[in-house]
Design an enzyme around this catalytic site. Structure first.
Site, PDB file in Angstrom:
ATOM      1  N   ASP A  59       0.848  -1.198   0.000  1.00  0.00           N
ATOM      2  CA  ASP A  59       0.000   0.000   0.000  1.00  0.00           C
ATOM      3  C   ASP A  59       0.879   1.242   0.000  1.00  0.00           C
ATOM      4  OD1 ASP A  59      -2.064   2.017   0.774  1.00  0.00           O
ATOM      5  OD2 ASP A  59      -3.282   0.229   1.072  1.00  0.00           O
ATOM      6  N   ASN A  60       0.499   2.246  -0.771  1.00  0.00           N
ATOM      7  CA  ASN A  60       1.255   3.502  -0.743  1.00  0.00           C
ATOM      8  C   ASN A  60       0.617   4.522   0.199  1.00  0.00           C
ATOM      9  OD1 ASN A  60      -0.977   4.396  -2.110  1.00  0.00           O
ATOM     10  ND2 ASN A  60       0.105   5.128  -3.924  1.00  0.00           N
TER      11      ASN A  60
ATOM     12  N   LEU B 108      -6.370  -4.728  -5.182  1.00  0.00           N
ATOM     13  CA  LEU B 108      -7.394  -3.731  -4.817  1.00  0.00           C
ATOM     14  C   LEU B 108      -6.896  -2.304  -4.948  1.00  0.00           C
ATOM     15  CD1 LEU B 108      -8.114  -6.390  -2.942  1.00  0.00           C
ATOM     16  CD2 LEU B 108      -9.579  -4.768  -1.774  1.00  0.00           C
TER      17      LEU B 108
ATOM     18  N   TYR C 286     -11.269   6.933 -13.496  1.00  0.00           N
ATOM     19  CA  TYR C 286     -11.613   5.752 -12.694  1.00  0.00           C
ATOM     20  C   TYR C 286     -12.356   4.729 -13.562  1.00  0.00           C
ATOM     21  CZ  TYR C 286     -13.402   3.009  -8.725  1.00  0.00           C
ATOM     22  OH  TYR C 286     -13.706   1.991  -7.838  1.00  0.00           O
TER      23      TYR C 286
ATOM     24  N   LYS D 296     -10.654   1.250 -14.699  1.00  0.00           N
ATOM     25  CA  LYS D 296     -11.186  -0.060 -14.316  1.00  0.00           C
ATOM     26  C   LYS D 296     -11.537  -0.888 -15.560  1.00  0.00           C
ATOM     27  CE  LYS D 296     -11.044   0.105  -9.804  1.00  0.00           C
ATOM     28  NZ  LYS D 296     -10.129  -0.772  -9.066  1.00  0.00           N
TER      29      LYS D 296
ATOM     30  N   TYR E  88      -4.698 -11.483 -20.307  1.00  0.00           N
ATOM     31  CA  TYR E  88      -3.753 -12.435 -19.692  1.00  0.00           C
ATOM     32  C   TYR E  88      -4.387 -13.827 -19.574  1.00  0.00           C
ATOM     33  CZ  TYR E  88       0.264  -9.518 -18.577  1.00  0.00           C
ATOM     34  OH  TYR E  88       1.399  -8.755 -18.672  1.00  0.00           O
TER      35      TYR E  88
ATOM     36  N   ARG F  44     -16.897   8.935   1.145  1.00  0.00           N
ATOM     37  CA  ARG F  44     -17.999   8.567   0.255  1.00  0.00           C
ATOM     38  C   ARG F  44     -19.316   8.815   1.004  1.00  0.00           C
ATOM     39  NH1 ARG F  44     -14.984   3.077  -1.262  1.00  0.00           N
ATOM     40  NH2 ARG F  44     -13.323   3.872   0.075  1.00  0.00           N
TER      41      ARG F  44
HETATM   42  N1  LIG Z   1     -15.762   0.162  -1.506  1.00  0.00           N
HETATM   43  C1  LIG Z   1     -16.505   0.192  -2.579  1.00  0.00           C
HETATM   44  O1  LIG Z   1     -17.689   0.529  -2.521  1.00  0.00           O
HETATM   45  C2  LIG Z   1     -15.950  -0.191  -3.918  1.00  0.00           C
HETATM   46  C3  LIG Z   1     -16.812  -0.179  -5.020  1.00  0.00           C
HETATM   47  C4  LIG Z   1     -16.300  -0.538  -6.264  1.00  0.00           C
HETATM   48  C5  LIG Z   1     -14.993  -0.935  -6.394  1.00  0.00           C
HETATM   49  N2  LIG Z   1     -14.178  -0.942  -5.305  1.00  0.00           N
HETATM   50  C6  LIG Z   1     -12.789  -1.309  -5.500  1.00  0.00           C
HETATM   51  O2  LIG Z   1     -12.284  -2.020  -4.375  1.00  0.00           O
HETATM   52  C7  LIG Z   1     -10.932  -1.631  -4.121  1.00  0.00           C
HETATM   53  C8  LIG Z   1     -10.763  -1.201  -2.684  1.00  0.00           C
HETATM   54  O3  LIG Z   1     -11.614  -0.106  -2.423  1.00  0.00           O
HETATM   55  P1  LIG Z   1     -11.777   0.507  -0.970  1.00  0.00           P
HETATM   56  O4  LIG Z   1     -13.180   0.922  -0.843  1.00  0.00           O
HETATM   57  O5  LIG Z   1     -11.200  -0.402   0.033  1.00  0.00           O
HETATM   58  O6  LIG Z   1     -10.901   1.840  -1.109  1.00  0.00           O
HETATM   59  P2  LIG Z   1      -9.726   2.427  -0.160  1.00  0.00           P
HETATM   60  O7  LIG Z   1      -9.383   3.775  -0.676  1.00  0.00           O
HETATM   61  O8  LIG Z   1     -10.126   2.335   1.271  1.00  0.00           O
HETATM   62  O9  LIG Z   1      -8.536   1.419  -0.429  1.00  0.00           O
HETATM   63  C9  LIG Z   1      -7.698   1.499  -1.554  1.00  0.00           C
HETATM   64  C10 LIG Z   1      -6.281   1.293  -1.064  1.00  0.00           C
HETATM   65  O10 LIG Z   1      -5.383   1.300  -2.193  1.00  0.00           O
HETATM   66  C11 LIG Z   1      -4.227   2.057  -1.828  1.00  0.00           C
HETATM   67  N3  LIG Z   1      -3.624   2.536  -3.074  1.00  0.00           N
HETATM   68  C12 LIG Z   1      -4.149   3.398  -3.979  1.00  0.00           C
HETATM   69  N4  LIG Z   1      -3.305   3.566  -5.019  1.00  0.00           N
HETATM   70  C13 LIG Z   1      -2.230   2.783  -4.770  1.00  0.00           C
HETATM   71  C14 LIG Z   1      -1.015   2.527  -5.465  1.00  0.00           C
HETATM   72  N5  LIG Z   1      -0.754   3.119  -6.656  1.00  0.00           N
HETATM   73  N6  LIG Z   1      -0.109   1.687  -4.920  1.00  0.00           N
HETATM   74  C15 LIG Z   1      -0.351   1.085  -3.715  1.00  0.00           C
HETATM   75  N7  LIG Z   1      -1.492   1.294  -3.018  1.00  0.00           N
HETATM   76  C16 LIG Z   1      -2.416   2.120  -3.534  1.00  0.00           C
HETATM   77  C17 LIG Z   1      -4.760   3.158  -0.923  1.00  0.00           C
HETATM   78  O11 LIG Z   1      -3.777   3.751  -0.111  1.00  0.00           O
HETATM   79  C18 LIG Z   1      -5.798   2.397  -0.123  1.00  0.00           C
HETATM   80  O12 LIG Z   1      -5.250   1.827   1.044  1.00  0.00           O
HETATM   81  C19 LIG Z   1     -10.590  -0.570  -5.146  1.00  0.00           C
HETATM   82  O13 LIG Z   1      -9.915  -1.162  -6.237  1.00  0.00           O
HETATM   83  C20 LIG Z   1     -11.935  -0.064  -5.607  1.00  0.00           C
HETATM   84  O14 LIG Z   1     -11.892   0.433  -6.916  1.00  0.00           O
HETATM   85  C21 LIG Z   1     -14.628  -0.566  -4.068  1.00  0.00           C
END
Ligand SMILES: NC(=O)c1ccc[n+]([C@@H]2O[C@H](COP(=O)([O-])OP(=O)(O)OC[C@H]3O[C@@H](n4cnc5c(N)ncnc54)[C@H](O)[C@@H]3O)[C@@H](O)[C@H]2O)c1
Length: 337
Positions: free
Chosen positions: A55-56, A97, A169, A173, A183, A212
């Site tokens: 995670d970054n 993720l 976004y 995606k 792949y 959100r």
């Molecule tokens: N929560 C939702 O409702 C929802 C809906 C649709 C899709 N998603 C997908 O699920 C995944 C997780 O979502 P979430 O709700 O936990 O969001 P979140 O923001 O809480 O978590 C995303 C994490 O990714 C890390 N991150 C972002 N860019 C990065 C990079 N370049 N390198 C390393 N780490 C990175 C962030 O620091 C964060 O910890 C995402 O891919 C999101 O698109 C979530």
């Protein structure tokens, strides 16, 4: 952070998964310090796996995984998925993720969001190819854009503005999905794609650009601040509590017929944003006012998943109603925010 209610929810997920074992399996979770990623780290560790989190911390928080610091089966690497050195261990599972998720946040970082879902996904797919891992990519209902078919099935191609303010976004995606499937077709790599519809629960951020709708409304309600609705609030979303989302993600990983497939994960209970705001107002017993603000560009009018495929293939349906999930989330925000 792992309070009693999160522990109970984790046990709930374990029993839903009939205590499936990931004993001695190595799992890589990118975005593992985020909302969903941190729940997945917890659940894999409870199932006996060794977990490495990348995670970054761009939108995630160390607080979500602090309780795992002393677990000898857990490691964290604070690196970017688009720029990291290759891990030495071999992974059986890669859950990809990492991405900025909140519209305000990704619109402030459009290039980074596109690159995380494109070159970041390519790096993870290459790693999966070397390790012969199963890779799960968390895509989003946003790939459908302003869907013309409600409830929306996986067969719908989408109605997306490729140069609109949300396109970094949505198209990121869409590209990520296309790359996973390329792949799969080219190398036979075992990839699985989940299209998640608005998940919510403990550990979501409620601050600034990261917030959100649900965490924003809850924190505004608890602080007796105005609850800020965009537009007139007639736009709808379908909200899925985190325990249901996590159960479905793990089931996607475990279901053999999901190889090379995509599945909607969500709760088909469709709610307008105004109704959501009123419900949170009443559950928080708040004296906040609801105020109305300009609607952002390309904000989809309706969101509701067709859950037939998940029901059939994963033998899964969400169990937690919006009211139950909101009560749990509100009580977590009262204790921890
Ligand atoms: N929560 C939702 O409702 C929802 C809906 C649709 C899709 N998603 C997908 O699920 C995944 C997780 O979502 P979430 O709700 O936990 O969001 P979140 O923001 O809480 O978590 C995303 C994490 O990714 C890390 N991150 C972002 N860019 C990065 C990079 N370049 N390198 C390393 N780490 C990175 C962030 O620091 C964060 O910890 C995402 O891919 C999101 O698109 C979530």
């Amino acid at each position: 952070m792992i309070g009693t209610s999160v522990q109970e929810d984790l046990q709930e997920i374990r029993s839903e998964l009939e205590s499936s074992s990931f004993e001695d399996q190595n799992c890589l979770v990118t975005g593992g310090a985020g909302f969903l990623g941190s729940w997945l780290c917890d659940i894999f560790l409870l199932a006996g796996a060794k977990v490495c989190c990348i995670d970054n911390l761009s939108s995630g928080s160390l607080e979500n995984i602090n309780h795992l610091k002393r677990n000898k089966h857990f490691t964290i690497r604070r690196v970017d998925v688009t720029n990291h050195s290759e891990p030495r261990e071999k992974f059986h599972y890669i859950l990809h993720l990492a991405s900025r998720v909140s519209p305000e946040d990704y619109q402030e970082h459009p290039i980074e969001t596109l690159l995380t879902n494109s070159t970041g996904t390519k790096d993870m797919l290459e790693l999966a190819r070397k390790n012969d891992s199963v890779l799960l990519y968390t895509s989003s209902s946003e790939i459908y854009g302003n869907s013309e078919i409600i409830p929306t099935p996986e067969t719908y191609y989408g109605y997306v503005n490729p140069i609109g303010s949300r396109s970094c976004y949505d198209e990121g995606k869409r590209f990520g999905e296309a790359l996973c499937i390329a792949y799969y077709k080219t190398y036979g790599l075992d990839v699985r794609i989940t299209r998640i519809f608005n998940s919510y629960g403990p550990r979501m951020r409620a601050d600034g650009a990261y917030a959100r709708a649900i965490p924003r409304f809850i924190s505004q309600g608890l602080a007796s601040q105005d609850i800020t609705v965009y537009g007139n609030g007639s736009q709808t979303r379908s909200f899925c509590y985190v325990t249901d989302t996590i159960t479905a993600i793990v089931k996607t990983l475990q279901t053999l017929s999901m190889k090379g497939e995509v599945v909607n994960i969500g709760n088909p209970e469709e709610t307008s944003i105004l109704t959501l705001a009123q419900q949170i107002l009443s559950l928080t017993k708040s004296n906040s006012r609801i105020t109305f603000h300009p609607r952002p560009q390309d904000d989809p009018q309706r969101r509701c998943p067709d859950m037939s495929r998940a029901k059939k293939k994963l033998k899964w349906e969400p169990r937690v109603t919006l009211e139950q999930g909101l009560q749990k989330t509100i009580s977590w925000f009262r204790d921890y925010s």
